[in-house]
Design an enzyme around this catalytic site. Structure first.
Site, mmCIF file in Angstrom:
data_model
loop_
_atom_site.group_PDB
_atom_site.id
_atom_site.type_symbol
_atom_site.label_atom_id
_atom_site.label_comp_id
_atom_site.label_asym_id
_atom_site.label_seq_id
_atom_site.Cartn_x
_atom_site.Cartn_y
_atom_site.Cartn_z
ATOM 1 N N HIS A 273 -77.888 6.276 -69.601
ATOM 2 C CA HIS A 273 -77.857 4.949 -70.228
ATOM 3 C C HIS A 273 -77.071 5.003 -71.538
ATOM 4 O O HIS A 273 -77.295 5.879 -72.360
ATOM 5 C CB HIS A 273 -79.296 4.506 -70.490
ATOM 6 C CG HIS A 273 -79.420 3.053 -70.833
ATOM 7 N ND1 HIS A 273 -78.921 2.537 -71.996
ATOM 8 C CD2 HIS A 273 -79.978 2.024 -70.163
ATOM 9 C CE1 HIS A 273 -79.175 1.234 -72.019
ATOM 10 N NE2 HIS A 273 -79.808 0.901 -70.926
ATOM 11 N N LEU B 211 -94.750 -0.648 -61.699
ATOM 12 C CA LEU B 211 -94.477 -1.952 -61.095
ATOM 13 C C LEU B 211 -94.587 -1.886 -59.579
ATOM 14 O O LEU B 211 -95.206 -2.749 -58.962
ATOM 15 C CB LEU B 211 -93.081 -2.429 -61.506
ATOM 16 C CG LEU B 211 -92.992 -2.930 -62.945
ATOM 17 C CD1 LEU B 211 -91.541 -3.239 -63.302
ATOM 18 C CD2 LEU B 211 -93.846 -4.172 -63.146
ATOM 19 N N ALA B 212 -93.989 -0.864 -58.977
ATOM 20 C CA ALA B 212 -94.025 -0.780 -57.512
ATOM 21 C C ALA B 212 -95.438 -0.455 -57.020
ATOM 22 O O ALA B 212 -95.945 -1.115 -56.117
ATOM 23 C CB ALA B 212 -93.028 0.267 -57.018
ATOM 24 N N GLY B 213 -96.066 0.535 -57.625
ATOM 25 C CA GLY B 213 -97.377 0.979 -57.155
ATOM 26 C C GLY B 213 -98.462 -0.061 -57.362
ATOM 27 O O GLY B 213 -99.232 -0.372 -56.449
ATOM 28 N N GLY C 247 -99.430 6.138 -57.783
ATOM 29 C CA GLY C 247 -98.627 5.524 -58.842
ATOM 30 C C GLY C 247 -99.085 4.097 -59.092
ATOM 31 O O GLY C 247 -99.506 3.385 -58.176
ATOM 32 N N SER D 139 -82.432 -1.364 -75.698
ATOM 33 C CA SER D 139 -82.091 -2.179 -74.530
ATOM 34 C C SER D 139 -80.612 -2.539 -74.470
ATOM 35 O O SER D 139 -79.975 -2.860 -75.464
ATOM 36 C CB SER D 139 -82.892 -3.468 -74.539
ATOM 37 O OG SER D 139 -82.346 -4.354 -73.602
ATOM 38 N N ARG E 195 -77.131 1.980 -61.170
ATOM 39 C CA ARG E 195 -77.980 0.789 -61.176
ATOM 40 C C ARG E 195 -77.557 -0.147 -62.298
ATOM 41 O O ARG E 195 -77.294 0.303 -63.413
ATOM 42 C CB ARG E 195 -79.447 1.180 -61.375
ATOM 43 C CG ARG E 195 -80.383 -0.006 -61.419
ATOM 44 C CD ARG E 195 -81.836 0.405 -61.495
ATOM 45 N NE ARG E 195 -82.188 1.072 -62.740
ATOM 46 C CZ ARG E 195 -82.327 0.448 -63.912
ATOM 47 N NH1 ARG E 195 -82.140 -0.848 -64.027
ATOM 48 N NH2 ARG E 195 -82.664 1.140 -64.989
ATOM 49 N N ARG F 162 -73.338 0.406 -66.937
ATOM 50 C CA ARG F 162 -73.847 1.514 -67.744
ATOM 51 C C ARG F 162 -73.031 2.794 -67.601
ATOM 52 O O ARG F 162 -72.757 3.468 -68.586
ATOM 53 C CB ARG F 162 -75.292 1.800 -67.327
ATOM 54 C CG ARG F 162 -76.194 0.674 -67.736
ATOM 55 C CD ARG F 162 -77.606 0.873 -67.275
ATOM 56 N NE ARG F 162 -78.430 -0.176 -67.866
ATOM 57 C CZ ARG F 162 -79.711 -0.329 -67.619
ATOM 58 N NH1 ARG F 162 -80.331 0.483 -66.805
ATOM 59 N NH2 ARG F 162 -80.391 -1.288 -68.207
ATOM 60 N N GLU G 181 -88.499 3.361 -58.052
ATOM 61 C CA GLU G 181 -87.525 4.382 -58.450
ATOM 62 C C GLU G 181 -87.648 5.648 -57.597
ATOM 63 O O GLU G 181 -86.691 6.407 -57.474
ATOM 64 C CB GLU G 181 -87.708 4.725 -59.940
ATOM 65 C CG GLU G 181 -86.580 5.579 -60.509
ATOM 66 C CD GLU G 181 -86.739 5.879 -61.999
ATOM 67 O OE1 GLU G 181 -87.594 5.252 -62.648
ATOM 68 O OE2 GLU G 181 -85.991 6.737 -62.502
#
Lengths: 649, 251
Positions: free
Chosen positions: A278, A55-57, A52, A296, A447, A342, A437
């Site tokens: 959402h 952002l994390a990967g 991945g 958004s 979240r 949300r 995630e």
């Protein structure tokens, strides 16, 4: 047979969260000191696989490479920059208190735990709040063009579930800018030879040898070949499983396969029924629709949500006088108004539509109206804040939101559930780490907005670089190679699954099955659930899965670029995973956050938790294709916050 | 009231993997709702092809909201179709008329070899970024974010080229298949910001050299890239890159 989820016998020693001792604010500091370090000269001997490039990967791969670990990084798209983090719009939270409005690490921690309806671990969330500030510092140093005020300092805006302004943003493209920052850092390491990049690869199997994660099998999506890769640790940052619902705001390729394969190899799956719906998305408009588009949440800063007071009112919005409009969020939740979390906003929109007060052609929508804000601040100011979102709305719907209210409806967006990880972000398989995630760790049952970017980057930039060292330094590794029994078996399993898909040769398309599955889950395991519906859905999913393996048709051939085959593999996993979601929803006999079981609600129709029996993480263990998954629980203890009925009134 | 659905004839580029050249093949797109996106229209065609036991059209796509940069095809001679500042996934069928014939081809550039049908290999763009499209900062020691005030105008100006989605339409639009707009966008973003200044000279030289090496053409001010960029990025960014390039040469 139903698992007895209230008995303490279900507590599994594997589910030791390894939360460091000491006061909350000192845990991470102490832990960093206690973690074993890898000698800088030895880092090059430890190979790490990162699956991945979101952002994390990307942040993990870049940061680990900066430390000197050789990294292999995989993505399914043609370039790491396409990962779906790119689509995050609104912003990223941090406890900087630049607005001087009373924010602090403790407040961000508290808001996040409360927002998650007290179903997340205190220690993880506190660490997240602590790291949030470093993320902003680092991203600014990378050249991310965050919004600024006229003095040249960083600007903030508000998001749901918070009464302070702590969200940093780059117009409506915050995810894009943050991801391109992480992608830049990753490209720098590719150029330096520390990261080897594998694009257009899909992880098919995790390889576990001597009880440790030692590699993966990938399918080369261009040639169809199975490829094998060894490593000393495997990091999954493969995102969420929202596409199990077919229609979601996720990108088309987002899937559960990598996480599900890890689950089948022994990693426990935590809270799979926690799915965020959402509240502000463009409503569904036809059966051909392939995905839903998010607007958004930041729009709720200036937009007012309303429906006609009278059920079945067909008039155009401009013909409905002020006195006949119901601004239901403002009326019901005076202190948070349009900025309730949300799950609360989504459920209320559904309730209004259930009362036949929905608007638009399908009557499954509510208005989000900017008329007041435009009157107050002028069209230019509103365009400055949300220009690209308004433009996107107009492109899709053909309506101009400056002149007529937007129509919005909830859509599947994010999954709080994911592979179970301990405080070090390691799963129940030693050497398999899960970030972003794809893990379950920080958001509990709901979240808050602008927290996903925060978590992905905290995990990748600031947690895994420390905790993976602790694992590598403390483990003794035997030699492995891609010809070992474990690798051969994994390749065999992957190849057989592909062959099986190609050989069914039935009549229905993959998309057809996927659409049906999504419909079942949306109806019965979506915004509101109950035992009857869930039980019915479980049978329907099982039948659908059976039909899939008898009647699916996958065109083309396996040794080729074959998108139908890619989808077929992902949908096959969704068909199994969907049942796991339902099992989890059935077992959690309470309501909390996104998980709203209609049998458990307060007098005001809010989620009614049962802290005595369900203050735990549900972690599911794969027990074989013919057997029900085994239930385990990790009890959650709260020492620093009082468990209260969440109120946003 | 106009009809809600339209019927179309598609002429689509089909090229198998490893085939040196492809061909345009004709197929029908029936009962296409005007609310569909262009890619949803291809989905419908592909469902039908699959039911007829023919191979569906291969095409890249992912986010379907105009931000990932994965999708793109040349539609009636124009990258991402004829609507301004629109990616293919955000091009809606209400902009077409009943009975239209639509020609759909992949990006055409030496640096973007065709993989299959409409799918091309754009890894050359990643290689250009690897040549310096970043600020060299390791994770860790960044100072407080507000310790470096940046004038709002500068930050806003840097944001404009930073909006590039890396789709490659600029290359496909250019008669020289030049990647100057793509490179100019990244160079501009980073050279405008104070954080990017220390490496500015090295960055522009290295990225431009890499672009040339990879077989992209040169800029001859056709401005086709600007006309087709789905994010409305202007050739001002190329001009700024050229200034940075000369500065780097003569400093």
């Amino acid at each position: 047979m139903k698992p007895d989820v209230t008995s303490d016998l279900t507590i599994d020693p594997k589910l030791d969260a390894k939360i460091p001792a000491g006061p909350l604010a000192e845990k991470w500091d102490r832990h960093r000191f206690d973690i074993k370090l890898v000698n800088p000269a030895n880092k090059k001997k430890f190979e790490i696989i990162v699956v991945g490039t979101g952002l994390a990967g990307a942040s993990a791969a870049a940061s680990l490479a900066e430390l000197g670990y050789p990294v292999k990084n995989f993505c399914i798209q043609d370039s790491p920059r396409r990962a779906h983090s790119i689509a995050a719009q609104g912003g990223i939270n941090a406890a900087k208190n630049y607005a001087n409005d009373g924010d602090s690490i403790r407040r961000l921690f508290y808001d996040t735990v409360k927002g998650g309806d007290f179903r997340a671990r205190e220690a993880n969330v506190y660490r997240l709040a602590q790291l949030s500030n470093h993320i902003i510092d680092h991203c600014v140093s990378q050249g991310i063009p965050f919004a600024r005020d006229y003095g040249g300092f960083l600007d903030n805006r508000s998001f749901g579930g918070a009464q302070v302004s702590r969200t940093f943003y780059a117009k409506g493209q915050t995810g894009q800018q943050l991801l391109l920052g992480a992608y830049g850092a990753l490209m720098r390491q590719v150029a330096g030879g520390m990261v080897t990049l594998f694009q257009r690869r899909e992880m098919m199997e995790l390889v576990v040898e001597d009880g440790r994660a030692r590699g993966i099998v990938t399918r080369n999506l261009i040639t169809g070949e199975m490829e094998t890769h060894t490593a000393h640790a495997v990091v999954l940052a493969t995102g969420g499983y929202g596409n199990v619902f077919y229609l979601s705001t996720n990108a088309m390729a987002s899937n559960v396969t990598a996480a599900f394969r890890a689950y089948k190899s022994g990693a426990y799956f935590a809270n799979p029924c926690f799915t965020q719906i959402h509240p502000t998305c463009i409503p569904v408009h036809g059966t051909f629709q392939s995905k839903l588009t998010l607007m958004s949440e930041s729009l709720r800063n200036d937009g007012r949500v309303w429906v006609p007071k009278k059920p079945g009112d067909n008039r155009k919005p401009k013909d409905i006088p002020e006195s006949e409009r119901d601004y239901y969020l403002e009326a019901k939740y005076p202190s948070f108004g349009n900025l309730v979390p949300r799950d609360v906003a989504s459920r209320n929109a559904k309730d209004q539509c259930d009362m036949d007060k929905g608007v638009g052609e399908t009557r499954l929508a509510v208005y989000l109206d900017f008329a007041d804000a435009i009157k107050r601040h002028g069209e230019g100011a509103i365009a400055g804040k949300y220009g690209n979102l308004f433009q996107m709305y107009e492109k899709i719907t053909g309506e101009n939101p400056y002149q007529t209210p937007m129509m919005i409806y909830p859509a599947v967006h994010y999954t709080m559930g994911g592979l179970w990880v301990d405080y070090n972000l390691m799963s129940t398989i030693p050497g398999l780490f899960v970030l972003g995630e794809a893990n379950f760790s920080d958001h509990g049952a709901n979240r808050l907005g602008a927290s996903a970017l925060m978590q992905g980057l905290a995990d990748g930039y600031f947690v895994i670089p420390y905790t993976i060292g602790g694992y590598l330094a403390g483990a003794s590794f035997g030699k492995t190679h891609t010809g070992s029994e474990a690798f051969k078996t994994a390749v065999n399993v992957a190849e057989q699954r592909v062959q099986k898909l190609m050989q069914v040769n039935g009549r229905r398309t993959v998309a057809d099955f996927h659409r049906t599955l999504g419909g079942i889950l949306w109806d019965h395991c979506g915004m509101a659930r109950n035992e009857e519906g869930l039980t019915k859905a479980k049978g329907m999913v099982a039948n659908l899965r059976k039909e899939f393996w008898e009647d699916v048709y996958v065109p083309g051939n396996a040794a080729d670029f074959n998108q139908s085959l890619e989808n077929a593999g992902r949908v096959a996993d969704f068909l199994e995973f969907g049942e796991l979601m339902i099992d989890d929803a059935l077992a959690r006999r309470e309501s909390c956050g996104c998980h709203f079981n209609t049998a458990f609600q307060t007098e005001d129709n809010e989620a009614l938790r049962d802290d005595e029996n369900f203050c735990h993480v549900a972690a599911w263990e794969y027990a074989g294709d013919e057997r029900s998954p085994l239930f385990h629980k990790e009890p959650l203890t709260f020492e620093n916050v009082a468990l209260t009925q969440r109120s946003y009134k | 009231m106009t009809a809600k659905t339209i019927n179309l004839t598609l002429k689509v580029w089909r090229q198998g993997r490893g085939e040196p050249i492809g061909r345009l093949e004709t197929c029908r797109a029936e009962n296409i709702s005007k609310d569909m996106s262009f890619l949803e229209m291809i989905d419908v065609v592909n469902e039908q092809l699959t039911k007829d036991h023919q191979e569906p059209i291969a095409f890249d796509h992912d986010c379907r909201e105009g931000i990932c940069g994965m999708c793109g095809a040349v539609v009636n001679g124009r990258p991402h179709g004829h609507e301004r500042e629109t990616t293919l996934c955000q091009l809606h069928m209400r902009h077409f008329s009943d009975g239209d014939t639509i020609v759909i081809e992949p990006w055409r550039a030496r640096a973007f070899p065709v993989i299959k049908d409409l799918v091309v290999d754009r890894s050359a763009l990643d290689q250009i970024i690897q040549a310096g499209g970043y600020i060299s900062v390791n994770t860790g020691g960044a100072p407080d974010a507000n310790s470096l005030p940046i004038p709002k105008d500068t930050a806003d100006a840097a944001f404009v080229p930073a909006a590039c989605i890396g789709c490659g339409a600029c290359v496909a639009a250019c008669p020289n298949a030049s990647a100057m707009l793509f490179v100019g966008a990244k160079v501009s973003q980073l050279s405008l910001l104070p954080q990017g200044r220390p490496e500015a000279a090295k960055r522009v030289s290295s990225m431009v050299r890499k672009m040339d090496e990879l077989g992209f053409g040169n800029c001859s001010n056709e401005t086709e890239c600007e006309a087709e960029c789905p994010k409305g990025i202007s050739i001002i960014q190329i001009a700024r890159m050229n200034r940075e390039f000369f500065k780097a040469r003569f400093s």
